[in-house]
Design a protein around this motif. Structure first.
Motif, short mmCIF file in Angstrom:
data_model
loop_
_atom_site.label_atom_id
_atom_site.label_comp_id
_atom_site.label_asym_id
_atom_site.label_seq_id
_atom_site.Cartn_x
_atom_site.Cartn_y
_atom_site.Cartn_z
N THR A 145 46.70 6.17 7.72
CA THR A 145 47.83 5.42 8.29
C THR A 145 48.09 5.67 9.77
OG1 THR A 145 49.40 7.16 7.64
CG2 THR A 145 49.02 5.37 6.06
N GLU A 146 47.53 6.75 10.32
CA GLU A 146 47.84 7.11 11.71
C GLU A 146 46.66 7.00 12.67
OE1 GLU A 146 50.75 7.79 12.93
OE2 GLU A 146 51.98 8.04 11.13
N PRO A 160 49.19 1.45 0.92
CA PRO A 160 50.09 0.33 1.24
C PRO A 160 51.54 0.68 0.97
CG PRO A 160 48.82 -0.11 -0.76
CD PRO A 160 48.24 1.12 -0.15
N ALA A 161 52.41 0.29 1.89
CA ALA A 161 53.83 0.65 1.81
C ALA A 161 54.46 0.22 0.50
CB ALA A 161 54.57 0.05 3.00
N ALA A 162 54.13 -0.95 0.02
CA ALA A 162 54.76 -1.48 -1.18
C ALA A 162 54.40 -0.70 -2.44
CB ALA A 162 54.39 -2.95 -1.36
N GLU A 166 54.65 4.35 -6.38
CA GLU A 166 53.80 4.43 -7.57
C GLU A 166 52.60 5.33 -7.32
OE1 GLU A 166 51.43 1.49 -10.74
OE2 GLU A 166 52.43 0.63 -8.97
N ILE A 167 52.00 5.21 -6.15
CA ILE A 167 50.86 6.06 -5.80
C ILE A 167 51.28 7.53 -5.79
CG2 ILE A 167 49.28 6.70 -3.93
CD1 ILE A 167 49.19 3.71 -3.18
N ASP A 168 52.41 7.82 -5.15
CA ASP A 168 52.86 9.22 -5.03
C ASP A 168 53.14 9.83 -6.39
OD1 ASP A 168 52.66 8.99 -2.30
OD2 ASP A 168 54.81 8.77 -1.94
N ILE A 223 41.11 -0.13 -4.00
CA ILE A 223 41.07 1.33 -3.91
C ILE A 223 42.26 1.81 -3.08
CG2 ILE A 223 39.80 3.25 -2.86
CD1 ILE A 223 37.22 1.68 -3.52
N THR A 224 42.93 2.83 -3.59
CA THR A 224 44.05 3.44 -2.87
C THR A 224 43.89 4.96 -2.86
OG1 THR A 224 45.50 3.72 -4.79
CG2 THR A 224 45.61 1.59 -3.63
N GLU A 225 44.86 5.60 -2.24
CA GLU A 225 44.91 7.06 -2.19
C GLU A 225 44.78 7.67 -3.58
OE1 GLU A 225 45.67 10.97 -0.50
OE2 GLU A 225 45.04 9.06 0.37
N ALA A 226 45.33 7.02 -4.60
CA ALA A 226 45.28 7.56 -5.96
C ALA A 226 43.84 7.70 -6.44
CB ALA A 226 46.08 6.68 -6.91
N ASP A 227 43.02 6.70 -6.19
CA ASP A 227 41.61 6.75 -6.61
C ASP A 227 40.85 7.83 -5.83
OD1 ASP A 227 41.66 4.26 -8.34
OD2 ASP A 227 42.26 3.41 -6.41
#
Length: 339
Positions: A145-146, A160-162, A166-168, A223-227
């Motif tokens: 993100t940075e 993704p912000a939305a 759920e991811i956290d 794919i997100t941080e969770a994966d």
């Protein structure tokens, strides 16, 4: 707890000792400047692996250089140290950029009085030789993100912000029961705490199996941080955690959805091409002498199963969403091919 010692109490991870954040605007004192930082990892370490995956997916190889330590830690003054050797691309036993043999030197450059543990991943400021951060939990989020300016065109949106709540929440469950759960089982000091850890581990794997039976990825359609946080544990599961850490109620290959999901990720650029099975097996079986005093390194399982068809695309979704796949792995960062 030193990995060479016989555990006498339940494994509890200490918070990262150095948690400087590197951001686009430098609002915490350190800016995301290409060429300023060097990422020090060990390819056996799952916490480092997640950072390497994120760096590759975001296309930050040219902005953040990579240093790989030897899979076998060196004993210096009765303690285990991550060190650079010629076998991992450091002629003369010193990292060619940082000029150090042991990662601890970067910790001591930052704080000469530091007496705590040394862990990877570590982001080192090349301009000073000082450790900037060893906060593996924050590193992936900030890389995603940075570092938008230096990131490649087509980099995916991994946090993704939305979907962050759920991811956290899911990542917290995965960390407690799976990522750290395999270690709590492997280093359990008694039967009761082993039973608690291994029961929670497989209850969580059962829940993830059910979740992934009807969706391609853990959260959303990409794919997100969770994966990224789950994959490093799954890719090490049958090779080391099943036998070495006594997490042997079931193998990953005995979970139809989880095994197919893991193969799907492995065959996606950024995941399998950052996985080094030889380093994984060598480190775990050789270093953990309290668990494996003979240091005999297991030969299997055959990793070529990771290349078999998974059929996960039938569930829909796209790995990179509106983005694109990263390009080829830099020549000096390639891991050995399977087979």
């Amino acid at each position: 707890m030193k990995v060479f010692e016989t555990p006498t109490e339940e494994l509890k991870r200490k918070p990262a000792a150095f948690t400087d954040r590197i951001t686009t605007d430098g609002r915490f004192g350190r800016a995301a400047e290409p060429g300023r930082y060097r990422l020090v990892i060990n390819r056996a370490c799952p916490w480092a692996h997640r950072v390497v995956i994120t760096r590759r997916l975001m296309g930050l190889e040219g902005a953040i250089s990579l240093a790989v330590t030897d899979p076998v830690q060196e004993i210096i003054a009765d303690d285990a140290h991550w060190v650079f050797t010629s076998e991992t691309g450091s002629p003369g036993g010193k990292d060619p950029v940082l000029g150090i043999h042991a990662l601890r030197e970067a910790y001591l450059a930052r704080d000469p009085d530091y007496t705590g543990g040394v862990s990877v991943p570590a982001l080192v400021d090349v301009t000073t030789g000082h450790l900037a951060t060893n906060d593996f939990g924050r590193l992936t989020l900030d890389l995603a993100t940075e570092w938008g300016g230096p990131a490649r065109e087509g980099a995916p949106e991994l946090y993704p912000a939305a979907l962050r709540d759920e991811i956290d929440a899911l990542c917290e469950d995965i960390y407690r029961d799976v990522n750290n759960g395999v270690y709590r089982a492997g280093f359990a000091p008694d039967q009761a705490r082993y039973d608690a850890a291994v029961t929670a581990l497989f209850a969580r794997l059962d829940a993830l199996e059910e979740r992934l039976a009807t969706r391609r990825y853990l959260v959303g359609d990409t794919i997100t941080e969770a994966d990224i946080r789950l994959f490093p544990t799954l890719v090490r599961f049958d090779s080391v955690y099943h036998g070495h850490f006594k997490c042997n109620i079931r193998k990953l290959t005995e979970y139809p959805a989880l095994w197919a999901y893991a193969r799907d990720l492995f065959q996606t650029p950024g995941f399998g091409d950052t996985t080094h099975f030889d380093h994984i097996r060598t480190h775990y079986y050789y270093v953990h002498t309290a668990i494996n005093p003979t240091r005999v390194i297991a030969a299997g399982p055959d990793p070529r199963g990771w290349l078999t068809e998974h059929h996960r695309a039938e569930l829909g979704g796209a790995p990179f969403g509106a983005g694109t796949a990263p390009g080829p792995v830099p020549a000096d960062e390639r891991v050995p091919p399977l087979g």
